[in-house]
Design an enzyme around this catalytic site. Structure first.
Site, PDB file in Angstrom:
ATOM      1  N   LYS A  90      97.979  26.531  57.260  1.00  0.00           N
ATOM      2  CA  LYS A  90      96.913  25.904  58.049  1.00  0.00           C
ATOM      3  C   LYS A  90      96.799  26.591  59.395  1.00  0.00           C
ATOM      4  CE  LYS A  90      93.762  22.839  58.730  1.00  0.00           C
ATOM      5  NZ  LYS A  90      92.858  23.993  58.997  1.00  0.00           N
ATOM      6  N   GLN A 111     101.556  28.847  65.524  1.00  0.00           N
ATOM      7  CA  GLN A 111     101.034  27.766  64.677  1.00  0.00           C
ATOM      8  C   GLN A 111     102.163  27.056  63.913  1.00  0.00           C
ATOM      9  OE1 GLN A 111      97.249  28.062  64.605  1.00  0.00           O
ATOM     10  NE2 GLN A 111      97.470  25.882  64.292  1.00  0.00           N
ATOM     11  N   LYS A 114     103.653  24.531  66.398  1.00  0.00           N
ATOM     12  CA  LYS A 114     102.623  23.551  66.756  1.00  0.00           C
ATOM     13  C   LYS A 114     102.373  22.578  65.598  1.00  0.00           C
ATOM     14  CE  LYS A 114      98.818  25.541  68.078  1.00  0.00           C
ATOM     15  NZ  LYS A 114      97.441  26.047  68.320  1.00  0.00           N
ATOM     16  N   LYS A 126      97.056  32.070  60.034  1.00  0.00           N
ATOM     17  CA  LYS A 126      95.994  32.462  60.968  1.00  0.00           C
ATOM     18  C   LYS A 126      95.245  33.630  60.339  1.00  0.00           C
ATOM     19  CE  LYS A 126      94.381  31.333  65.012  1.00  0.00           C
ATOM     20  NZ  LYS A 126      94.413  30.040  65.711  1.00  0.00           N
ATOM     21  N   GLY A 165      88.428  27.012  62.550  1.00  0.00           N
ATOM     22  CA  GLY A 165      87.853  27.883  63.569  1.00  0.00           C
ATOM     23  C   GLY A 165      88.866  28.294  64.623  1.00  0.00           C
ATOM     24  N   ASP A 166      88.453  29.200  65.453  1.00  0.00           N
ATOM     25  CA  ASP A 166      89.200  29.627  66.643  1.00  0.00           C
ATOM     26  C   ASP A 166      88.177  30.398  67.478  1.00  0.00           C
ATOM     27  OD1 ASP A 166      92.225  29.827  67.646  1.00  0.00           O
ATOM     28  OD2 ASP A 166      91.337  31.766  68.064  1.00  0.00           O
ATOM     29  N   ASN A 240      84.648  25.874  72.798  1.00  0.00           N
ATOM     30  CA  ASN A 240      84.943  24.585  72.184  1.00  0.00           C
ATOM     31  C   ASN A 240      86.031  23.817  72.936  1.00  0.00           C
ATOM     32  OD1 ASN A 240      87.023  23.246  70.020  1.00  0.00           O
ATOM     33  ND2 ASN A 240      84.892  22.691  69.645  1.00  0.00           N
ATOM     34  N   SER A 378      92.342  18.461  62.290  1.00  0.00           N
ATOM     35  CA  SER A 378      91.974  19.175  61.063  1.00  0.00           C
ATOM     36  C   SER A 378      92.653  18.531  59.857  1.00  0.00           C
ATOM     37  CB  SER A 378      92.404  20.640  61.143  1.00  0.00           C
ATOM     38  OG  SER A 378      91.442  21.416  61.810  1.00  0.00           O
TER      39      SER A 378
HETATM   40  P1  NDP Z   1      85.460  29.695  71.746  1.00  0.00           P
HETATM   41  O1  NDP Z   1      85.072  30.961  71.093  1.00  0.00           O
HETATM   42  O2  NDP Z   1      84.688  28.470  71.486  1.00  0.00           O
HETATM   43  O3  NDP Z   1      85.526  29.888  73.327  1.00  0.00           O
HETATM   44  C1  NDP Z   1      86.323  30.874  73.898  1.00  0.00           C
HETATM   45  C2  NDP Z   1      86.072  30.883  75.388  1.00  0.00           C
HETATM   46  O4  NDP Z   1      87.015  31.755  76.007  1.00  0.00           O
HETATM   47  C3  NDP Z   1      84.689  31.423  75.754  1.00  0.00           C
HETATM   48  O5  NDP Z   1      84.258  30.835  76.943  1.00  0.00           O
HETATM   49  C4  NDP Z   1      84.984  32.913  75.932  1.00  0.00           C
HETATM   50  O6  NDP Z   1      84.051  33.597  76.746  1.00  0.00           O
HETATM   51  C5  NDP Z   1      86.333  32.874  76.602  1.00  0.00           C
HETATM   52  N1  NDP Z   1      87.064  34.111  76.297  1.00  0.00           N
HETATM   53  C6  NDP Z   1      87.348  34.612  75.084  1.00  0.00           C
HETATM   54  N2  NDP Z   1      87.995  35.780  75.184  1.00  0.00           N
HETATM   55  C7  NDP Z   1      88.114  36.009  76.521  1.00  0.00           C
HETATM   56  C8  NDP Z   1      88.683  37.051  77.286  1.00  0.00           C
HETATM   57  N3  NDP Z   1      89.268  38.105  76.688  1.00  0.00           N
HETATM   58  N4  NDP Z   1      88.613  36.944  78.646  1.00  0.00           N
HETATM   59  C9  NDP Z   1      88.012  35.893  79.248  1.00  0.00           C
HETATM   60  N5  NDP Z   1      87.444  34.881  78.570  1.00  0.00           N
HETATM   61  C10 NDP Z   1      87.506  34.929  77.229  1.00  0.00           C
HETATM   62  O7  NDP Z   1      87.003  29.484  71.350  1.00  0.00           O
HETATM   63  P2  NDP Z   1      87.868  28.156  71.436  1.00  0.00           P
HETATM   64  O8  NDP Z   1      87.433  27.329  72.580  1.00  0.00           O
HETATM   65  O9  NDP Z   1      87.928  27.567  70.087  1.00  0.00           O
HETATM   66  O10 NDP Z   1      89.322  28.752  71.719  1.00  0.00           O
HETATM   67  C11 NDP Z   1      89.824  28.935  73.038  1.00  0.00           C
HETATM   68  C12 NDP Z   1      91.337  29.038  72.991  1.00  0.00           C
HETATM   69  O11 NDP Z   1      91.881  27.837  72.451  1.00  0.00           O
HETATM   70  C13 NDP Z   1      91.908  30.159  72.127  1.00  0.00           C
HETATM   71  O12 NDP Z   1      93.107  30.609  72.697  1.00  0.00           O
HETATM   72  C14 NDP Z   1      92.212  29.453  70.813  1.00  0.00           C
HETATM   73  O13 NDP Z   1      93.190  30.138  70.069  1.00  0.00           O
HETATM   74  C15 NDP Z   1      92.720  28.126  71.331  1.00  0.00           C
HETATM   75  N6  NDP Z   1      92.693  27.005  70.420  1.00  0.00           N
HETATM   76  C16 NDP Z   1      91.538  26.641  69.777  1.00  0.00           C
HETATM   77  C17 NDP Z   1      91.533  25.545  68.948  1.00  0.00           C
HETATM   78  C18 NDP Z   1      90.287  25.054  68.289  1.00  0.00           C
HETATM   79  O14 NDP Z   1      90.362  24.019  67.615  1.00  0.00           O
HETATM   80  N7  NDP Z   1      89.155  25.705  68.450  1.00  0.00           N
HETATM   81  C19 NDP Z   1      92.771  24.801  68.678  1.00  0.00           C
HETATM   82  C20 NDP Z   1      93.900  25.216  69.464  1.00  0.00           C
HETATM   83  C21 NDP Z   1      93.839  26.285  70.280  1.00  0.00           C
HETATM   84  P3  NDP Z   1      82.967  34.563  76.057  1.00  0.00           P
HETATM   85  O15 NDP Z   1      82.039  33.645  75.330  1.00  0.00           O
HETATM   86  O16 NDP Z   1      82.372  35.271  77.201  1.00  0.00           O
HETATM   87  O17 NDP Z   1      83.732  35.453  75.141  1.00  0.00           O
HETATM   88  O1  2IT Z   2      95.016  27.427  67.237  1.00  0.00           O
HETATM   89  C1  2IT Z   2      94.697  26.415  66.557  1.00  0.00           C
HETATM   90  O2  2IT Z   2      95.476  25.467  66.424  1.00  0.00           O
HETATM   91  C2  2IT Z   2      93.377  26.380  65.961  1.00  0.00           C
HETATM   92  N1  2IT Z   2      92.601  27.316  66.139  1.00  0.00           N
HETATM   93  C3  2IT Z   2      92.985  25.227  65.066  1.00  0.00           C
HETATM   94  C4  2IT Z   2      93.563  25.405  63.699  1.00  0.00           C
HETATM   95  C5  2IT Z   2      93.101  24.398  62.672  1.00  0.00           C
HETATM   96  O3  2IT Z   2      93.468  24.611  61.508  1.00  0.00           O
HETATM   97  O4  2IT Z   2      92.413  23.425  62.997  1.00  0.00           O
END
Ligand code: NDP
Ligand code: 2IT
Length: 445
Positions: A90, A111, A114, A126, A165-166, A240, A378
């Site tokens: 997952k 992961q 976590k 992943k 997603g990520d 997100n 999830s």
């Molecule tokens: P999104 O794609 O929705 O958003 C990512 C954000 O981070 C955007 O604002 C993006 O800007 C910015 N970003 C990405 N790369 C860079 C970079 N190299 N430098 C500066 N800004 C950057 O992703 P998420 O919100 O889903 O994920 C954000 C973080 O949270 C990641 O580390 C992810 O692994 C983690 N995460 C996500 C989960 C989820 O459920 N979605 C769960 C747990 C952790 P821009 O649009 O300009 O690229």
């Molecule tokens: O980093 C993370 O925990 C995620 N991107 C979410 C993973 C998931 O399976 O919901």
């Protein structure tokens, strides 16, 4: 670090030849769990640490698709199935031009711990691609997702491997990926999470990671006799995780003073208003705009700047990407008055930044614990799909809250005190590791 550990971890890590990100993730955990292994002959005999270093398998494939101009595009695709000892593999899929196998190894490893901390029956994986969705048309994104699933569908299954997603993969991408899976396999078994609602998605999954991070930060504050009310909150990212962290922080009486994207940061002199947040969510999720073009009252845009030195704050929530808080940024956060840092992103703070927080007595919530609400939710989506039912948003958010409180308690139970503050980083690593290690021992060889 591992030189003080009588159980020799350093050479084992070298043998795996990890890339820099994977090495950083492994070393952080190794330092935390060394005393646990030193005192446990069963873990040593079963070689649990070594068995967690090498993923069950790494699947790498070619993704070929046709762009709007009729040209053929070729990208990499990966799925790392790290461990299914606690449940089906997952973890999310990341589409970003900087994705390498090393990025995905570190994310899959994080992961493991976590997902174990969530207490839900989920293993760890992943995946992703170096494909860049930015600037691509909707049709191009759809064709890429379909091509990606053309290969991925062979490897996943509702009780085998359940991607989500990520970065760069949200509801739109999951919809196209899952749609293609349904067409190829004729199954609609919920093999992905974070799905659009019409395809079996769960009310509350979109909010879950950001909400969970704020809940974790609030538990840290409560444990220290404080609350989120009235706190100035610095957030990085505007995707997100960041957007919904901002939403709950504001609901809890916090004042959000920054957001960012890869182009720069915005600061809000009096805090973001709820109208501005609503507009930003629409601007980012629907219009897919850049922060430099997002204008509003009391806002300033800072090109190419990270948020950390821009304004005074009490709480920092890095919610964008890995290694976005380096040693100097950590110093700037301390100078700006920050007392609590909770990681919404995966490994946004470098080892050196974490050392600054420890030295200065800043409460630090590691991503493994603080952003676990996304994957936990999830798992609720998997429950919903497997039971052919429809959960209410209230039910989801209540359970999410319970999981985050429980993870906080697990960290406290396992964490030593450093400079008078709880070392949540060590607590999270140990809490997750013990669950994984016990299951690996039980599984035999
Ligand atoms: P999104 O794609 O929705 O958003 C990512 C954000 O981070 C955007 O604002 C993006 O800007 C910015 N970003 C990405 N790369 C860079 C970079 N190299 N430098 C500066 N800004 C950057 O992703 P998420 O919100 O889903 O994920 C954000 C973080 O949270 C990641 O580390 C992810 O692994 C983690 N995460 C996500 C989960 C989820 O459920 N979605 C769960 C747990 C952790 P821009 O649009 O300009 O690229
Ligand atoms: O980093 C993370 O925990 C995620 N991107 C979410 C993973 C998931 O399976 O919901």
């Amino acid at each position: 670090m591992t030189s003080t550990c009588s159980y020799e971890l350093g050479s084992l890590i070298d043998a795996v030849k990890p890339g820099p990100l994977y090495r950083a993730a492994i070393e952080e955990v190794a330092e935390s769990i060394c005393p646990v292994i030193e005192n446990n002959k069963v873990y040593q005999k079963a070689r649990v640490f070594e068995r967690l270093l090498i993923p069950d398998r790494v699947i790498r494939f070619r993704v070929e698709w046709v762009n709007d101009a009729g040209g053929v595009e070729v990208d990499f695709g990966w799925r790392i199935e790290h461990t299914n000892v606690l449940g089906p593999y997952k973890g999310g899929l990341r589409f970003h031009p900087e994705v390498t196998e090393d990025t995905l190894h570190f994310l899959a490893y994080e992961q493991c711990f976590k997902n174990a901390l969530t207490g839900q029956p989920i293993g760890a994986g992943k995946g992703g691609s170096n494909f860049d969705p930015k600037g691509k048309s909707d049709n191009e994104v759809m064709r890429f997702c379909q091509a990606f699933m053309r290969e991925l569908h062979r490897h996943i299954g509702a009780s085998v491997d359940v991607p989500a997603g990520d970065i760069g993969v949200g509801g739109r991408e999951i919809g196209y990926l899952y749609g293609q899976y349904m067409k190829i396999t004729k199954r609609r078994d919920g093999v992905m999470t974070g799905k659009p609602l019409g395809l079996g998605g769960l009310l509350g999954r979109n909010e879950a990671t950001g909400y969970g991070t704020v809940t974790f930060a609030e538990e840290m504050l409560k444990h220290a006799g404080d609350s989120m009310d009235g706190k100035r909150v610095m957030i990085s990212g505007s995707g997100n995780v960041a957007l919904y962290a901002a939403e709950l922080a504001m609901e809890k009486g916090g004042c959000v003073v920054t957001m960012s994207d890869s182009g720069g940061s915005v600061s809000f002199s009096k805090g973001m208003t709820s109208e501005q947040l609503e507009e930003l969510i629409e601007f980012k999720e629907v219009e897919r705009g850049r922060l430099k073009d997002f204008k509003g009252k009391g806002m300033s845009y800072h090109p190419e700047a990270r948020p950390w030195s821009l304004v005074d704050a009490d709480v920092a929530l890095p919610c964008a990407t890995q290694l976005e808080v380096e040693k100097d940024d950590a110093g700037a956060l301390v100078d700006r008055g920050v007392k609590v840092v909770a990681e919404g992103a995966n490994m946004p703070c470098t080892h050196q930044a974490r050392a600054v927080f420890h030295k200065k007595g800043i409460l630090f919530g590691p991503g493994k614990a603080a952003n676990a609400g996304g994957v936990a939710t999830s798992c609720f989506e998997m429950h919903q799909n497997a039971s052919h039912s429809a959960w209410t948003k209230e039910r989801t958010l209540e359970k999410l809250h319970g999981v985050m409180v429980d993870i906080h308690e697990q960290c406290i139970a396992q964490a030593p005190m450093v400079n008078g503050v709880v070392d949540y980083g060590v607590g999270a690593d140990r809490g997750g590791f013990v669950k994984l290690a016990d299951a690996i021992v039980a599984m035999g060889v």
